[in-house]
Scaffold this motif. Structure first.
Motif, PDB file in Angstrom:
ATOM      1  N   ASP A 176      55.751  21.127  49.939  1.00  0.00           N
ATOM      2  CA  ASP A 176      55.128  21.797  51.082  1.00  0.00           C
ATOM      3  C   ASP A 176      54.687  23.207  50.670  1.00  0.00           C
ATOM      4  O   ASP A 176      55.492  23.996  50.178  1.00  0.00           O
ATOM      5  CB  ASP A 176      56.127  21.883  52.237  1.00  0.00           C
ATOM      6  N   GLU A 177      53.408  23.536  50.877  1.00  0.00           N
ATOM      7  CA  GLU A 177      52.868  24.817  50.434  1.00  0.00           C
ATOM      8  C   GLU A 177      53.152  25.973  51.387  1.00  0.00           C
ATOM      9  O   GLU A 177      52.651  27.081  51.187  1.00  0.00           O
ATOM     10  CB  GLU A 177      51.355  24.695  50.205  1.00  0.00           C
ATOM     11  N   GLY A 178      53.939  25.742  52.437  1.00  0.00           N
ATOM     12  CA  GLY A 178      54.423  26.850  53.235  1.00  0.00           C
ATOM     13  C   GLY A 178      53.716  27.056  54.560  1.00  0.00           C
ATOM     14  O   GLY A 178      52.720  26.415  54.886  1.00  0.00           O
ATOM     15  N   ASP A 179      54.279  27.993  55.339  1.00  0.00           N
ATOM     16  CA  ASP A 179      53.821  28.225  56.716  1.00  0.00           C
ATOM     17  C   ASP A 179      52.441  28.865  56.785  1.00  0.00           C
ATOM     18  O   ASP A 179      51.675  28.598  57.710  1.00  0.00           O
ATOM     19  CB  ASP A 179      54.839  29.087  57.468  1.00  0.00           C
ATOM     20  N   GLU A 180      52.108  29.738  55.830  1.00  0.00           N
ATOM     21  CA  GLU A 180      50.793  30.386  55.870  1.00  0.00           C
ATOM     22  C   GLU A 180      49.688  29.347  55.720  1.00  0.00           C
ATOM     23  O   GLU A 180      48.700  29.365  56.465  1.00  0.00           O
ATOM     24  CB  GLU A 180      50.674  31.429  54.756  1.00  0.00           C
ATOM     25  N   ALA A 181      49.856  28.445  54.763  1.00  0.00           N
ATOM     26  CA  ALA A 181      48.866  27.382  54.577  1.00  0.00           C
ATOM     27  C   ALA A 181      48.841  26.464  55.790  1.00  0.00           C
ATOM     28  O   ALA A 181      47.775  26.008  56.227  1.00  0.00           O
ATOM     29  CB  ALA A 181      49.181  26.590  53.315  1.00  0.00           C
ATOM     30  N   SER A 182      49.996  26.175  56.346  1.00  0.00           N
ATOM     31  CA  SER A 182      50.074  25.321  57.524  1.00  0.00           C
ATOM     32  C   SER A 182      49.302  25.935  58.695  1.00  0.00           C
ATOM     33  O   SER A 182      48.541  25.246  59.390  1.00  0.00           O
ATOM     34  CB  SER A 182      51.533  25.098  57.918  1.00  0.00           C
TER      35      SER A 182
ATOM     36  N   LYS B 179      44.737  20.990  65.005  1.00  0.00           N
ATOM     37  CA  LYS B 179      45.903  20.130  65.214  1.00  0.00           C
ATOM     38  C   LYS B 179      46.986  20.557  64.222  1.00  0.00           C
ATOM     39  O   LYS B 179      46.668  21.116  63.164  1.00  0.00           O
ATOM     40  CB  LYS B 179      45.555  18.664  65.008  1.00  0.00           C
ATOM     41  N   PRO B 180      48.254  20.320  64.543  1.00  0.00           N
ATOM     42  CA  PRO B 180      49.332  20.711  63.624  1.00  0.00           C
ATOM     43  C   PRO B 180      49.157  20.033  62.269  1.00  0.00           C
ATOM     44  O   PRO B 180      48.970  18.821  62.191  1.00  0.00           O
ATOM     45  CB  PRO B 180      50.600  20.214  64.337  1.00  0.00           C
ATOM     46  N   SER B 181      49.196  20.829  61.193  1.00  0.00           N
ATOM     47  CA  SER B 181      48.941  20.309  59.849  1.00  0.00           C
ATOM     48  C   SER B 181      49.836  21.008  58.839  1.00  0.00           C
ATOM     49  O   SER B 181      50.216  22.163  59.023  1.00  0.00           O
ATOM     50  CB  SER B 181      47.474  20.523  59.447  1.00  0.00           C
ATOM     51  N   ARG B 182      50.142  20.312  57.767  1.00  0.00           N
ATOM     52  CA  ARG B 182      50.859  20.888  56.635  1.00  0.00           C
ATOM     53  C   ARG B 182      50.072  20.591  55.362  1.00  0.00           C
ATOM     54  O   ARG B 182      49.516  19.495  55.210  1.00  0.00           O
ATOM     55  CB  ARG B 182      52.267  20.302  56.484  1.00  0.00           C
ATOM     56  N   LEU B 183      49.986  21.552  54.469  1.00  0.00           N
ATOM     57  CA  LEU B 183      49.367  21.342  53.158  1.00  0.00           C
ATOM     58  C   LEU B 183      50.461  20.986  52.164  1.00  0.00           C
ATOM     59  O   LEU B 183      51.428  21.737  52.002  1.00  0.00           O
ATOM     60  CB  LEU B 183      48.634  22.604  52.705  1.00  0.00           C
ATOM     61  N   VAL B 184      50.326  19.842  51.517  1.00  0.00           N
ATOM     62  CA  VAL B 184      51.338  19.413  50.560  1.00  0.00           C
ATOM     63  C   VAL B 184      50.693  19.134  49.201  1.00  0.00           C
ATOM     64  O   VAL B 184      49.508  18.811  49.107  1.00  0.00           O
ATOM     65  CB  VAL B 184      52.103  18.163  51.046  1.00  0.00           C
ATOM     66  N   ARG B 185      51.492  19.255  48.164  1.00  0.00           N
ATOM     67  CA  ARG B 185      51.063  19.009  46.787  1.00  0.00           C
ATOM     68  C   ARG B 185      51.902  17.874  46.218  1.00  0.00           C
ATOM     69  O   ARG B 185      53.100  17.759  46.489  1.00  0.00           O
ATOM     70  CB  ARG B 185      51.238  20.288  45.963  1.00  0.00           C
ATOM     71  N   PHE B 186      51.277  17.018  45.416  1.00  0.00           N
ATOM     72  CA  PHE B 186      51.999  15.890  44.844  1.00  0.00           C
ATOM     73  C   PHE B 186      53.127  16.391  43.953  1.00  0.00           C
ATOM     74  O   PHE B 186      52.948  17.297  43.139  1.00  0.00           O
ATOM     75  CB  PHE B 186      51.055  15.009  44.023  1.00  0.00           C
ATOM     76  N   ASN B 187      54.299  15.794  44.107  1.00  0.00           N
ATOM     77  CA  ASN B 187      55.464  16.174  43.320  1.00  0.00           C
ATOM     78  C   ASN B 187      55.584  15.226  42.129  1.00  0.00           C
ATOM     79  O   ASN B 187      56.238  14.185  42.191  1.00  0.00           O
ATOM     80  CB  ASN B 187      56.722  16.104  44.188  1.00  0.00           C
ATOM     81  N   ALA B 188      54.922  15.603  41.042  1.00  0.00           N
ATOM     82  CA  ALA B 188      54.888  14.727  39.864  1.00  0.00           C
ATOM     83  C   ALA B 188      56.239  14.626  39.168  1.00  0.00           C
ATOM     84  O   ALA B 188      56.449  13.728  38.341  1.00  0.00           O
ATOM     85  CB  ALA B 188      53.834  15.236  38.882  1.00  0.00           C
ATOM     86  N   VAL B 189      57.169  15.533  39.490  1.00  0.00           N
ATOM     87  CA  VAL B 189      58.490  15.496  38.863  1.00  0.00           C
ATOM     88  C   VAL B 189      59.321  14.341  39.400  1.00  0.00           C
ATOM     89  O   VAL B 189      60.025  13.656  38.658  1.00  0.00           O
ATOM     90  CB  VAL B 189      59.228  16.837  39.076  1.00  0.00           C
ATOM     91  N   SER B 190      59.223  14.095  40.703  1.00  0.00           N
ATOM     92  CA  SER B 190      60.101  13.092  41.310  1.00  0.00           C
ATOM     93  C   SER B 190      59.374  11.850  41.815  1.00  0.00           C
ATOM     94  O   SER B 190      60.016  10.859  42.153  1.00  0.00           O
ATOM     95  CB  SER B 190      60.882  13.722  42.470  1.00  0.00           C
TER      96      SER B 190
ATOM     97  N   TRP C 273      46.858  28.121  58.572  1.00  0.00           N
ATOM     98  CA  TRP C 273      45.425  28.152  58.258  1.00  0.00           C
ATOM     99  C   TRP C 273      44.787  26.797  58.585  1.00  0.00           C
ATOM    100  O   TRP C 273      43.776  26.720  59.274  1.00  0.00           O
ATOM    101  CB  TRP C 273      45.239  28.498  56.781  1.00  0.00           C
ATOM    102  N   PHE C 274      45.388  25.716  58.087  1.00  0.00           N
ATOM    103  CA  PHE C 274      44.818  24.391  58.316  1.00  0.00           C
ATOM    104  C   PHE C 274      44.955  23.954  59.767  1.00  0.00           C
ATOM    105  O   PHE C 274      44.071  23.283  60.309  1.00  0.00           O
ATOM    106  CB  PHE C 274      45.468  23.364  57.384  1.00  0.00           C
ATOM    107  N   SER C 275      46.056  24.299  60.410  1.00  0.00           N
ATOM    108  CA  SER C 275      46.245  23.940  61.817  1.00  0.00           C
ATOM    109  C   SER C 275      45.178  24.605  62.683  1.00  0.00           C
ATOM    110  O   SER C 275      44.623  23.994  63.604  1.00  0.00           O
ATOM    111  CB  SER C 275      47.636  24.356  62.295  1.00  0.00           C
ATOM    112  N   THR C 276      44.876  25.871  62.383  1.00  0.00           N
ATOM    113  CA  THR C 276      43.834  26.589  63.128  1.00  0.00           C
ATOM    114  C   THR C 276      42.470  25.977  62.872  1.00  0.00           C
ATOM    115  O   THR C 276      41.685  25.742  63.795  1.00  0.00           O
ATOM    116  CB  THR C 276      43.826  28.071  62.727  1.00  0.00           C
ATOM    117  N   TYR C 277      42.181  25.701  61.617  1.00  0.00           N
ATOM    118  CA  TYR C 277      40.857  25.189  61.257  1.00  0.00           C
ATOM    119  C   TYR C 277      40.622  23.780  61.807  1.00  0.00           C
ATOM    120  O   TYR C 277      39.546  23.472  62.320  1.00  0.00           O
ATOM    121  CB  TYR C 277      40.705  25.179  59.735  1.00  0.00           C
ATOM    122  N   LEU C 278      41.648  22.932  61.712  1.00  0.00           N
ATOM    123  CA  LEU C 278      41.498  21.542  62.142  1.00  0.00           C
ATOM    124  C   LEU C 278      41.776  21.334  63.625  1.00  0.00           C
ATOM    125  O   LEU C 278      41.430  20.290  64.187  1.00  0.00           O
ATOM    126  CB  LEU C 278      42.423  20.647  61.320  1.00  0.00           C
TER     127      LEU C 278
END
Length: 224
Positions: free
Chosen positions: A29-35, A44-55, A37-42
């Motif tokens: 999860d890229e955090g509340d600031e990104a959330s 609707k409630p949104s979260r920005l996530v990045r693929f976790n290639a480690v797990s 930004w995207f929630s305002t732009y879209l």
């Protein structure tokens, strides 16, 4: 809106319940600031996530490319389209569409329209790419894969370019002797052979030459 800057080196919380098509798992999860930004732009409630290639691991369809992996892209890691193909399509449309309707991550110039249909093995920079299958843009359904018909600037959905693509890029036209699946094709899905080995610094750049080493005899003989 202000620009959003995302630091890829920071520690991220884990977000569970992330899904893409048949795959589901956790992501970073890229955090509340990104959330925010995207929630305002879209709107609707949104979260920005990045693929976790480690797990996490998301494999591509082994029927087409056994052993290869993908992250959050649609089905395969690379989609190649030529500028000539886009230009040929736009000549048939009342209102031309930009390349972002089709979302390739490799756009090539200098070849004939739809040459990429036939490319089986190619090299960009020092890396070898292998065709997987022609990229099917839609089944003729009101609910499946509207992406090419969505204006990326305003989110408005229309009927084009799918209606025009049906007339000359359908499996009925390109693959008349194969099993008919109600699909249209635009672009070529690829995998990179070097992606099977570990290591950083694997980069292709704007202006790199593309070398084609083998081709299918016709779109009907290409994987799809």
């Amino acid at each position: 809106m202000d620009d959003l800057n995302v630091c890829l080196g920071k520690q991220c919380a884990k977000a569970d319940g992330v899904s893409v098509w048949e795959w589901s798992g956790s992501a970073l999860d890229e955090g509340d600031e990104a959330s925010k930004w995207f929630s305002t732009y879209l709107g609707k409630p949104s979260r920005l996530v990045r693929f976790n290639a480690v797990s996490e691991t998301r494999a591509v369809d082994p029927k087409f490319a056994h052993g290869f992996k993908v992250m959050f892209s649609d089905e395969y890691p690379f989609l190649l389209i030529s500028q000539g193909s886009l230009d040929a399509l736009n000549e048939l449309l009342k209102e031309p569409v930009p390349i972002n309707r089709f979302r390739p991550n490799i756009l090539v110039k200098g070849c004939e329209p739809f040459s990429e249909d036939l490319w089986k093995e190619l090299k960009i920079n020092m890396f070898k790419f292998q065709d997987v299958k022609l990229c099917s843009r839609c089944k003729f359904s009101k609910t499946i894969n509207k992406v090419p018909t969505i204006n990326q600037e305003n989110g408005i959905v229309g009927s084009e370019p799918n209606e025009t693509l049906k007339k000359f890029r359908s499996d009925k036209v390109l693959r008349p002797n194969k099993k008919q699946q109600g699909k249209v094709y635009f672009g070529q899905n690829l995998v990179c052979q070097e992606s099977l080995t570990e290591g950083n610094g694997k980069t292709i750049s704007v202006g790199d030459c593309v070398y084609v080493f083998s081709k299918a005899s016709s779109p009907a003989e290409a994987a799809a």
